[in-house]
Scaffold this motif. Structure first.
Motif, PDB file in Angstrom:
ATOM      1  N   GLU A  81       0.748  -1.020   0.237  1.00 22.49           N
ATOM      2  CA  GLU A  81      -0.287   0.172   0.127  1.00 22.49           C
ATOM      3  C   GLU A  81       0.799   1.048   0.386  1.00 22.49           C
ATOM      4  O   GLU A  81       1.611   1.563   0.876  1.00 22.49           O
ATOM      5  N   THR A  82       0.273   2.154  -0.582  1.00 23.28           N
ATOM      6  CA  THR A  82       1.491   3.562  -1.381  1.00 23.28           C
ATOM      7  C   THR A  82       0.225   4.878  -0.429  1.00 23.28           C
ATOM      8  O   THR A  82       1.900   5.309  -0.181  1.00 23.28           O
ATOM      9  N   ASP A  83      -0.872   4.678  -0.241  1.00 23.32           N
ATOM     10  CA  ASP A  83      -0.491   5.867   1.028  1.00 23.32           C
ATOM     11  C   ASP A  83       0.184   6.148   2.065  1.00 23.32           C
ATOM     12  O   ASP A  83       0.315   5.249   3.415  1.00 23.32           O
ATOM     13  N   PRO A  84       0.390   6.860   2.581  1.00 23.89           N
ATOM     14  CA  PRO A  84       2.136   7.246   3.784  1.00 23.89           C
ATOM     15  C   PRO A  84       1.350   7.534   4.862  1.00 23.89           C
ATOM     16  O   PRO A  84       1.552   7.459   6.196  1.00 23.89           O
ATOM     17  N   ALA A  85      -0.270   7.689   4.761  1.00 20.31           N
ATOM     18  CA  ALA A  85      -1.038   7.666   5.878  1.00 20.31           C
ATOM     19  C   ALA A  85      -1.306   6.209   6.986  1.00 20.31           C
ATOM     20  O   ALA A  85      -1.645   6.657   7.789  1.00 20.31           O
ATOM     21  N   GLN A 129       0.850   3.969   6.727  1.00 18.01           N
ATOM     22  CA  GLN A 129       2.697   3.033   5.699  1.00 18.01           C
ATOM     23  C   GLN A 129       3.226   2.048   6.907  1.00 18.01           C
ATOM     24  O   GLN A 129       2.784   1.736   7.937  1.00 18.01           O
ATOM     25  N   CYS A 162      -7.258  -3.510  -2.574  1.00 16.70           N
ATOM     26  CA  CYS A 162      -8.542  -2.559  -3.511  1.00 16.70           C
ATOM     27  C   CYS A 162      -8.974  -3.544  -3.687  1.00 16.70           C
ATOM     28  O   CYS A 162      -8.576  -4.336  -4.263  1.00 16.70           O
TER      29      CYS A 162
END
Length: 264
Positions: A120-124, A126, A132
């Motif tokens: 997953e690339t969402d930094p929130a 990490q 997905c």
């Protein structure tokens, strides 16, 4: 029975860099040499993500060198320490799905392996994992395409393990995935990494195995916070024996002192 080797959480660093004093490249090399010596008859080796420590180009380049001339076909997956762009640049021939996720289905005779991409690339969030809607739709298509016995591989375990710090960066839609897999009776076993610990579980009727790393391990600190804990315990890999309907899993601590096998 088919024999499948599994390694996960390699965490390859640039040459000369270590993790808690351990060289992940040297550990991987020792593990591969041990496996080649003792299990040359394996049909495949699956590496379940966290191939590198930072997803850097030089780390993937070092990994590519370490994986040269293996005696088995190899399936590479990615984890939270990897990057898709870095991985695809280093391994352009590795299979991906139509959306570019590092996912593949491999048929070994009457057995099917399905390897999922939970990066997953969402930094929130990490280091957490996610499947997905696009990745789950691909999984459904693969499960519906063939009813032969199936083994599922993914980096993030699809359940809470009791290691609280790691569970906080676990698979965010684990329950959704489990609900999907239980609807397909051909799914015989689920395999994961991420925790750096040997764990077996039965969750919602799904048998699940988590493997240790060839390099550093998670200390036995159930219930404690934090995801960076590491201890120098033996490096390990897994050995799966299966005829499809039946699955046997072994764990090899390859850095233990070599002992001569005899009779008594």
């Amino acid at each position: 029975m088919a024999k499948i080797l599994v390694m996960t959480d390699l965490h390859i660093t640039p040459e000369g860099e270590t993790i808690i004093g351990l060289d992940p490249g040297a550990r991987l090399s020792a593990g591969l040499a041990h496996a080649a010596r003792t299990h040359p008859d394996a049909e495949r080796i699956v590496m379940m993500g966290d191939l590198t420590h930072h997803g850097a180009q030089q780390e993937y380049a070092r990994l590519k060198t370490l994986l040269a001339d293996l005696p088995w076909p190899i399936t590479l997956m990615i984890g939270n320490h990897d990057t898709r762009t870095g991985f695809r640049a280093a391994f352009p021939d590795a299979p991906t799905d139509a959306d570019g996720f590092v996912q593949s289905a491999i048929d070994l005779g009457d057995i099917r392996l399905i390897c999922l991409d939970t990066h997953e690339t969402d930094p929130a969030v990490q280091h957490s994992g996610l499947l997905c809607p696009a990745r789950l739709a691909w999984l459904v298509r693969e499960l519906e395409a063939d009813t032969k016995p199936c083994l599922i591989f993914l980096h993030h375990p699809p359940f809470d393990t009791g290691f609280s710090g790691m569970d906080h960066i676990g698979l965010m839609n684990a329950a959704e995935l489990r609900g999907m897999l239980t609807a397909y009776p051909q799914v015989k076993h689920v395999f994961a990494g991420h925790i750096h610990r040997t764990i077996t579980a039965s969750i919602d009727g799904l048998p699940i195995t988590v493997f240790k790393s060839p390099c550093h391990q998670m200390p036995m600190i159930l219930g404690q916070e934090g995801s960076g804990h590491s201890v120098d315990e033996p490096g390990a890999y897994g050995i799966i024996l299966t005829d499809g309907d039946n699955v046997v899993v072994h764990f090899e601590d390859f850095t233990l002192p070599f002992q001569v096998v005899g009779h008594y």
